[in-house]
Scaffold this motif. Structure first.
Motif, short mmCIF file in Angstrom:
data_model
loop_
_atom_site.label_atom_id
_atom_site.label_comp_id
_atom_site.label_asym_id
_atom_site.label_seq_id
_atom_site.Cartn_x
_atom_site.Cartn_y
_atom_site.Cartn_z
N HIS A 71 0.85 -1.20 0.00
CA HIS A 71 0.00 0.00 0.00
C HIS A 71 0.89 1.25 0.00
O HIS A 71 1.61 1.51 0.96
N HIS A 73 0.99 5.48 -1.92
CA HIS A 73 0.31 6.48 -2.74
C HIS A 73 1.36 7.17 -3.61
O HIS A 73 2.16 7.96 -3.09
N HIS A 226 -9.01 2.09 2.39
CA HIS A 226 -8.54 2.27 3.77
C HIS A 226 -9.66 1.90 4.73
O HIS A 226 -10.82 2.13 4.41
N HIS A 265 -4.39 -0.44 6.90
CA HIS A 265 -4.46 -0.10 8.33
C HIS A 265 -5.15 -1.16 9.19
O HIS A 265 -4.50 -1.82 9.97
N ASP A 316 2.82 2.96 2.93
CA ASP A 316 1.81 4.03 2.96
C ASP A 316 2.43 5.42 2.80
O ASP A 316 1.94 6.39 3.38
ZN ZN Z 1 -2.99 5.02 2.38
#
Ligand code: ZN
Ligand code: GUN
Length: 432
Positions: A71, A73, A226, A265, A316
């Motif tokens: 994960h 971005h 998420h 998460h 993340d």
């Molecule tokens: Zn994220």
């Protein structure tokens, strides 16, 4: 066909780390020209099979599987290190304004080039990544990953409410765009598409329903979102979807929990949530540097193992603070020690490494394909230098066993350890 002679790290099916001090890794092209592992193990037992083949001898180095980031971005590459009073102000003040820039294809392409290079430089050879709500950002990232022959899964973010101008999308158009991108990119070379609702609070029920319908129509496409990261976020999701049993259950109610669904998460869960993850085959992207930076909480490793759902490690970025899997594994160790249950769990270095390689591949449904160096795997691998810094050299030289060696690398290592990243493609494979 190159045969490598070096120390060699890989994993058995049950997650046990296998280590050959004097190892052999043989790779060769499959029918499509993609390099795969032909043989891996002790030099002494395998070398006779490869007599006469050219040998690349790498004394003092370790060959290890490329890392899998579950994960990340891509448009938050430049958001790293933006301090905020928790998740929601961080999104509003830094992340959404920055992501609005990715409407520009030129800007998207420029960041994508840096992002993919930075992943590879840090030894990450497979990633499940968020783009932004702009289709141009998805095209840019796929195009760059294709150019580098990297295994990459991404998707257009769906967010049709509670989002500012510049990132908010239109319900109907967002679903049309998603399907067009699936058809354009999913399964092309090493690329995969992920249906990507940002999180329940920024999607209308209509958008989530449409996403669920696409997920049913394209069962081998991934899903990413998420969940249960932050207490304010959970309160908000519960207010917006009062009919659902829990925040996580919102996704189930809209058909967004199944195998190949990866939720970042998964911190504030109860056992019903954990059982829902297990029973649907959805998995968690554990993001410890992000959770520590944003003060979100601690993933409950003991709870996940007790109920039995799958998970793996993730950076993340840019809630997370580093592209380096070494930093992520170190933070995961802290989380195990300090976690919610206060059990003082000591995650072993083998277990941490597995969570970022073969375990993360399993969580993606790509076990036996990436994240390992067993025969048949795509040959994405790293040449690690355990003496990359003076302190690492001292410490790794004194290691008496695999546990001490891997711990030294996790605690003291970073991008300097990754001497070379070899991608499963003839062009790159022959260069190492
Ligand atoms: Zn994220
Ligand atoms: N929840 C919704 N969007 C985001 C994001 O971009 N980062 C993190 N960490 N959590 C989110």
């Amino acid at each position: 066909m190159p045969v490598y002679r070096s120390a060699l790290l890989r994993f058995a099916d049950d997650g046990t780390a296998l280590y050959d001090q004097d190892g052999l890794l043989a790779v060769g092209p499959d029918a499509e020209g993609r390099q795969r592992v032909l043989a891996a193990g002790a030099w002494q037992s395998l070398a006779p099979q490869f007599a006469g083949e050219p040998v690349v001898h790498l004394p003092g180095r370790i060959l290890a599987p490329g890392f899998v980031d579950l994960h990340i971005h891509f448009p938050q590459t430049d958001v790293i290190g933006s301090p905020a009073d928790g998740l929601l102000p961080w999104l509003e003040n830094y992340t959404f304004p920055h992501e609005s820039r990715f409407v520009d294809p030129g800007y998207s392409a420029q960041v994508a080039e840096f992002f993919v290079a930075e992943l590879l430089r840090n030894g990450v050879t497979t990633a499940l990544a968020f783009a932004t709500s702009h289709p141009a950002s998805v095209d840019a990232l796929f195009a760059e990953a294709q150019r580098q022959q990297m295994r990459l899964i991404t998707g257009k973010v769906l967010q049709d409410r509670h989002s500012p101008d510049g990132v908010r999308d239109d319900t109907v158009q967002s679903l049309i765009d998603t399907e067009a991108l699936i058809r354009r990119w999913h399964g092309v070379d090493r690329l995969g598409y992920a249906i990507t609702p940002r999180f329940a609070p920024t999607s209308t029920p209509e958008q989530l329903r449409g996403a669920g319908e696409l997920a049913a129509r394209y069962p081998d496409v991934w899903i990413q979102s998420h969940v249960a990261e932050n207490l304010d976020e959970i309160r908000w999701a519960r207010e917006l979807f009062p009919a659902s049993r829990s925040y996580l259950a919102v996704y189930d109610d809209f058909g967004l929990m199944r195998e190949r669904a990866v939720y970042a998460h998964c911190i504030h869960f109860n056992d019903d949530d954990r059982a829902l993850m297990r029973d649907t085959g959805a998995t968690a992207a554990v993001s410890p540097t992000s959770n520590l930076f944003l003060g979100s909480g601690f993933f409950d490793y003991a709870g996940a193992d007790r109920v039995g759902f799958g998970y793996g490690l993730a950076s993340d970025v840019g809630g997370g603070t580093s592209f380096s899997p070494f930093k992520t594994m170190m933070a995961a160790y802290y989380v195990g020690r300090e976690g919610q249950t206060k059990q003082g769990l000591s995650l072993s270095p083998q277990q941490l490494w597995w969570q970022h390689t073969a375990g993360a591949a399993r969580a993606l449904g790509l076990e036996g394909v990436v994240g390992n160096l067993q025969p048949g795997c795509e040959a994405d691998f790293l040449v690690l230098n355990p003496a990359a810094t003076p302190l690492l050299a001292r410490k790794t030289q004194q290691a008496r066993n695999l546990e001490e060696l891997l711990f030294a690398l996790i605690v003291l290592g970073d991008d300097r350890v990754v001497e070379q990243t070899v991608i499963s493609q003839a062009k790159y494979g022959s260069r190492a």
